[in-house]
Design an enzyme around this catalytic site. Structure first.
Site, mmCIF file in Angstrom:
data_model
loop_
_atom_site.group_PDB
_atom_site.id
_atom_site.type_symbol
_atom_site.label_atom_id
_atom_site.label_comp_id
_atom_site.label_asym_id
_atom_site.label_seq_id
_atom_site.Cartn_x
_atom_site.Cartn_y
_atom_site.Cartn_z
ATOM 1 N N SER A 158 -33.727 2.037 6.191
ATOM 2 C CA SER A 158 -34.719 2.397 5.268
ATOM 3 C C SER A 158 -36.874 2.785 5.908
ATOM 4 O O SER A 158 -37.139 2.476 5.198
ATOM 5 C CB SER A 158 -34.805 1.409 4.054
ATOM 6 O OG SER A 158 -35.470 0.066 3.816
ATOM 7 N N THR A 213 -33.056 -2.679 2.664
ATOM 8 C CA THR A 213 -34.312 -3.135 1.637
ATOM 9 C C THR A 213 -35.237 -3.817 1.885
ATOM 10 O O THR A 213 -36.195 -3.516 1.067
ATOM 11 C CB THR A 213 -33.927 -4.766 1.371
ATOM 12 O OG1 THR A 213 -33.731 -5.580 3.049
ATOM 13 C CG2 THR A 213 -32.510 -5.657 1.142
ATOM 14 N N ASP A 214 -35.883 -2.691 3.073
ATOM 15 C CA ASP A 214 -37.084 -2.487 3.434
ATOM 16 C C ASP A 214 -38.124 -2.335 2.885
ATOM 17 O O ASP A 214 -39.419 -2.713 2.165
ATOM 18 C CB ASP A 214 -37.264 -2.913 4.912
ATOM 19 C CG ASP A 214 -36.476 -3.750 5.880
ATOM 20 O OD1 ASP A 214 -36.532 -4.840 5.860
ATOM 21 O OD2 ASP A 214 -36.633 -3.375 7.284
ATOM 22 N N THR A 240 -29.025 -2.125 5.797
ATOM 23 C CA THR A 240 -28.357 -3.138 6.463
ATOM 24 C C THR A 240 -27.049 -3.252 5.336
ATOM 25 O O THR A 240 -25.575 -3.458 6.370
ATOM 26 C CB THR A 240 -29.154 -4.485 5.897
ATOM 27 O OG1 THR A 240 -29.968 -4.409 6.348
ATOM 28 C CG2 THR A 240 -27.704 -5.933 6.349
HETATM 29 N N1 ASP Z 1 -34.187 -2.918 7.586
HETATM 30 C C1 ASP Z 1 -33.491 -2.703 7.211
HETATM 31 C C2 ASP Z 1 -33.059 -1.649 6.066
HETATM 32 O O1 ASP Z 1 -34.297 -1.504 4.941
HETATM 33 C C3 ASP Z 1 -33.478 -4.029 6.132
HETATM 34 C C4 ASP Z 1 -32.449 -4.000 5.234
HETATM 35 O O2 ASP Z 1 -31.568 -3.349 4.583
HETATM 36 O O3 ASP Z 1 -32.042 -5.520 4.201
HETATM 37 O O4 ASP Z 1 -32.487 -0.757 6.084
#
Ligand code: ASP
Length: 334
Positions: free
Chosen positions: A54, A85-86, A12
């Site tokens: 991710s 973050t995932d 993100t």
């Molecule tokens: N879907 C995103 C990822 O994990 C979510 C994030 O980065 O917060 O790349």
């Protein structure tokens, strides 16, 4: 001034809105341009080995990141990885096993909102990460997020939208960041005496089976051809059900007698497993000598199982790798 390598991998933090949804678009140099204040305390070079959500990051990318850090290790004082973050907690755990006893900081960060938005956590998280990676006492693999520094083996994404997305599970945060101040709760850099070690292999033939009431042991049998290890997320402190058919008993017996590994874990996030407490756990654990996760996070258990499988040739060896404390991952085991 400390020299830091910023490794951008997507997520993100680097995403922009497109017609098909948010996707990583922002380059590593552009990320850096949003935090000009970093120039005041460190020198940053950037590199971008891949640019992924991710959700699409797995063991191949963990090995790429570890190999990249190994190649650049002597040229930098610290590393900051921007990551989605995932699956960040899995990557942080995997890097903790692939790069051990490192006296330089390897910080992983990201954000809940893209860096190019007016209101975002991205700029604070990235600046905090560079600040922490530039600190004399910082070392090891950790996540810096929402003002906390969490050991790479202890992080869990517990909130899908809020800025304080990550918690440190069964362990205190290593440090907290308050504006430009860093307060260490654990300052153990001088205790690290073992030599730096990079590992180059993982066995990802691992599956996580989360039990639900009524779950059949036959599911475990069906996993045999494609898995070398299954982590069973059981209930409470740990046990395996017997609905009067002995299905789980038979399936576990078959699985472990073929030399494969079953690791017992718990669905409960906090306080960990202890199979020795209830009959539903103790009998199976004693008969099959099943390793269990105890106070390790599930993410650490998954990554450590992949790492330990790749380093070992039999169950006893696996257990000696699995129960070794690495980057604060396990405090208690029988
Ligand atoms: N879907 C995103 C990822 O994990 C979510 C994030 O980065 O917060 O790349």
């Amino acid at each position: 001034m400390k020299k830091i390598l910023l490794i951008a991998t997507g997520g993100t933090i680097a995403s922009k809105y497109t017609e098909s949804g948010l996707s990583p678009q922002i380059s590593s140099e552009e990320l850096l341009s949003y935090i000009p204040a970093a120039k005041g305390f460190c020198h940053v070079d950037t590199i971008q080995p891949f640019n992924l959500d991710s959700t699409n990051v797995c063991s191949s990318q963990w090995l790429i990141l570890a190999a990249l850090i190994e190649k650049k290790y002597e040229y930098y004082d610290g590393f900051v990885i921007c990551h989605g973050t995932d699956t960040m907690a899995y990557t942080a755990a995997a890097l903790s096993y692939l790069i051990q006893n490192n006296r330089k900081p390897i910080v992983i960060t990201g954000s809940q909102k893209p860096i190019d938005l007016e209101i975002t956590d991205a700029r604070a998280n990235l600046l905090d990460s560079l600040r922490f990676a530039s600190h004399e006492r910082a070392h090891g693999v950790c996540i810096v997020f929402g003002g906390q520094v969490i050991a790479g083996t202890r992080a869990k994404k517990e909130r899908s939208k809020s800025y304080n997305a990550f918690s440190s599970i069964n362990y205190p945060p290593i440090a907290i960041l308050q504006d430009t101040r860093i307060v260490f709760y654990i300052d153990d850099k001088d205790q690290a005496t073992a030599p730096l070690a990079f590992y180059h292999s993982l066995n990802d033939r691992v599956f996580l089976l989360k039990l639900i009431p009524g779950c059949s042991g036959k599911i475990l049998e069906s996993l045999e051809p494609s898995c070398d290890a299954v982590i069973i997320e059981s209930f409470g402190v740990g046990g395996l059900p017997n609905y009067g058919d002995n299905n789980f008993y038979r399936a576990v017996k078959r699985f472990v007698s073929s030399g494969k590994i079953i690791v017992m874990a718990t669905q409960v996030t906090h306080e960990g497993s202890d199979m020795s407490i209830y009959q539903v756990g103790k009998l199976m654990k004693n008969e099959f000598q099943l390793p269990e996760s105890y106070d390790m996070t599930l993410e650490a258990t998954v990554a450590k199982t992949m790492w330990a499988l790749a380093q070992s040739t039999n169950t006893e060896e696996f257990k000696s790798f699995f129960y070794k404390t690495i980057n604060h991952d396990i405090l208690f085991h029988l």
